[in-house]
Design an enzyme around this catalytic site. Sequence first.
Site, PDB file in Angstrom:
ATOM      1  N   HIS A   1       2.141   4.475   0.818  1.00 30.25           N
ATOM      2  CA  HIS A   1       2.899   3.404   1.247  1.00 30.25           C
ATOM      3  C   HIS A   1       3.866   3.878   2.585  1.00 30.25           C
ATOM      4  CE1 HIS A   1       2.316   1.030  -2.312  1.00 30.25           C
ATOM      5  NE2 HIS A   1       2.487   1.972  -3.193  1.00 30.25           N
TER       6      HIS A   1
ATOM      7  N   GLU B   1      -3.001   3.243  -2.705  1.00 29.32           N
ATOM      8  CA  GLU B   1      -2.163   2.250  -2.481  1.00 29.32           C
ATOM      9  C   GLU B   1      -1.535   1.856  -1.097  1.00 29.32           C
ATOM     10  OE1 GLU B   1       1.025   2.389  -5.366  1.00 29.32           O
ATOM     11  OE2 GLU B   1      -0.440   3.496  -6.709  1.00 29.32           O
TER      12      GLU B   1
ATOM     13  N   ASP C   1      -0.375   0.717   2.319  1.00 31.57           N
ATOM     14  CA  ASP C   1       0.433  -0.430   3.100  1.00 31.57           C
ATOM     15  C   ASP C   1       0.964   0.334   4.097  1.00 31.57           C
ATOM     16  OD1 ASP C   1       2.669   0.177   1.500  1.00 31.57           O
ATOM     17  OD2 ASP C   1       2.449  -1.542   0.392  1.00 31.57           O
TER      18      ASP C   1
ATOM     19  N   GLU D   1       2.987   9.206 -10.342  1.00 28.42           N
ATOM     20  CA  GLU D   1       4.389   9.844  -9.844  1.00 28.42           C
ATOM     21  C   GLU D   1       5.138  10.618 -10.603  1.00 28.42           C
ATOM     22  OE1 GLU D   1       6.593   6.197  -9.011  1.00 28.42           O
ATOM     23  OE2 GLU D   1       5.082   5.349  -7.653  1.00 28.42           O
TER      24      GLU D   1
ATOM     25  N   ASN E   1      -1.893  10.607  -9.378  1.00 29.38           N
ATOM     26  CA  ASN E   1      -1.377   9.519  -8.268  1.00 29.38           C
ATOM     27  C   ASN E   1       0.170   9.763  -7.859  1.00 29.38           C
ATOM     28  OD1 ASN E   1      -2.508   7.179  -6.648  1.00 29.38           O
ATOM     29  ND2 ASN E   1      -0.990   5.988  -7.718  1.00 29.38           N
TER      30      ASN E   1
HETATM   31  C1  XIL Z   1       4.479  -2.514  -7.768  1.00 25.83           C
HETATM   32  C2  XIL Z   1       3.717  -3.525  -7.945  1.00 25.83           C
HETATM   33  O1  XIL Z   1       3.200  -3.974  -6.741  1.00 25.83           O
HETATM   34  C3  XIL Z   1       4.941  -4.716  -8.337  1.00 25.83           C
HETATM   35  O2  XIL Z   1       4.331  -6.056  -8.350  1.00 25.83           O
HETATM   36  C4  XIL Z   1       5.742  -4.300  -9.251  1.00 25.83           C
HETATM   37  O3  XIL Z   1       6.817  -5.245  -9.517  1.00 25.83           O
HETATM   38  C5  XIL Z   1       6.311  -2.855  -9.192  1.00 25.83           C
HETATM   39  O4  XIL Z   1       5.264  -2.002  -9.021  1.00 25.83           O
HETATM   40  N1  XIL Z   1       3.681   2.753  -6.768  1.00 25.83           N
HETATM   41  C6  XIL Z   1       2.802   2.221  -7.720  1.00 25.83           C
HETATM   42  C7  XIL Z   1       2.475   1.072  -8.081  1.00 25.83           C
HETATM   43  O5  XIL Z   1       2.089   3.224  -8.357  1.00 25.83           O
HETATM   44  O6  XIL Z   1       2.266   0.721  -9.593  1.00 25.83           O
HETATM   45  C8  XIL Z   1       3.632  -0.165  -7.702  1.00 25.83           C
HETATM   46  O7  XIL Z   1       3.303  -1.348  -7.926  1.00 25.83           O
HETATM   47  C9  XIL Z   1       4.082   0.214  -6.366  1.00 25.83           C
HETATM   48  C10 XIL Z   1       4.452   1.682  -6.032  1.00 25.83           C
END
Ligand code: XIL
Length: 316
Positions: free
Chosen positions: A209, A237, A239, A132, A173
């Site tokens: 996401h 990641e 979802d 990020e 990422n």
């Molecule tokens: C999230 C985890 O899933 C949670 O359990 C934690 O509280 C916060 O982080 N982007 C990312 C991940 O790169 O590391 C994050 O994971 C979600 C957003």
Amino acid sequence: TTPLNTAAKAAGKKYFGSATDNPELSDSAYVKILSDSTMFGQITPGNSMKWDATEPSRGTFTFTQGDQIANLAKANGQLLRGHNCVWHNQLPSWVTSGNFNAATLSSIITTHCGTVVGHYKGQMYSWDVVNEPFNDDGTFRQDVFYNTLGQDYISIALNAARAADPNAKLYINDYNIEGTGAKSTAMVNLVKSLKAANVPIDGIGVQAHLIVGQVPSTLEANLRQFTALGVEVAITELDIRMTLPATDALLAQQKKDYQTVIAACRAVSGCIGVTIWDYTDKYSWVPSTFSGQGAALPWDANLNKKPAYDGIVAGF
Ligand code: XIL
């Protein structure tokens, strides 16, 4: 129905995977599904390899939790993605409030990435070395690393990771880089500049996401512009959340959306794999982060497959 990693491999991909986290590993019904390598050929630790978990105080490294995930992958014959070396979140306060000068912070990054990546040498398919780095408008995020070192922090981290594990694929990422736009353009420009400077960079991680009904129409074109840079791409990641309660209509749209995302990766040869950010709504990060939203994953909270599961199979 076809298991998901089997479907991914039949489409020429390296894996279909899931994030997981240590507290869930006491749930035997959960672990049983997670551990099936025909379903998940890859796992990512959701939290336990982050900076606050691995170097909670300066120079003191703890790998117990991370090792638990790494050992699970090994026992199951699954690939591992390391997540992550340098990120503005889940940073211990000794890093954020240390007021380090550039030379000291540079050495802190080198030690952190070198030690963490080195600990897992030979066990990682890939590492999210930098997580990020961008704001949504494509400018660099003004975190402690950027404010102290400018964008040099990125090459410092990548060089340390390469030295520590020459065989791991090194990724940057980010989220909101699924479609084309200012943030994706910034990623393109960063990767170009790193390559021009001979900084090691092997992949772009697209977090994905997403929101039901809002998969960007430029997803496939954007994945192509990334792979055209000479790096691989992974969806890291995935979802696809909805406003609760879940209805049949929303679950049907979610199925389509999963299929669209998977089909985009399938169509782009340099998109090497897809990881969902855990597999069941029981352990999703979404409800605690996005108020009123959830049901983002292909298994429901009772570990039953949702329509989204068939969307994934159809997408491959
Ligand atoms: C999230 C985890 O899933 C949670 O359990 C934690 O509280 C916060 O982080 N982007 C990312 C991940 O790169 O590391 C994050 O994971 C979600 C957003």
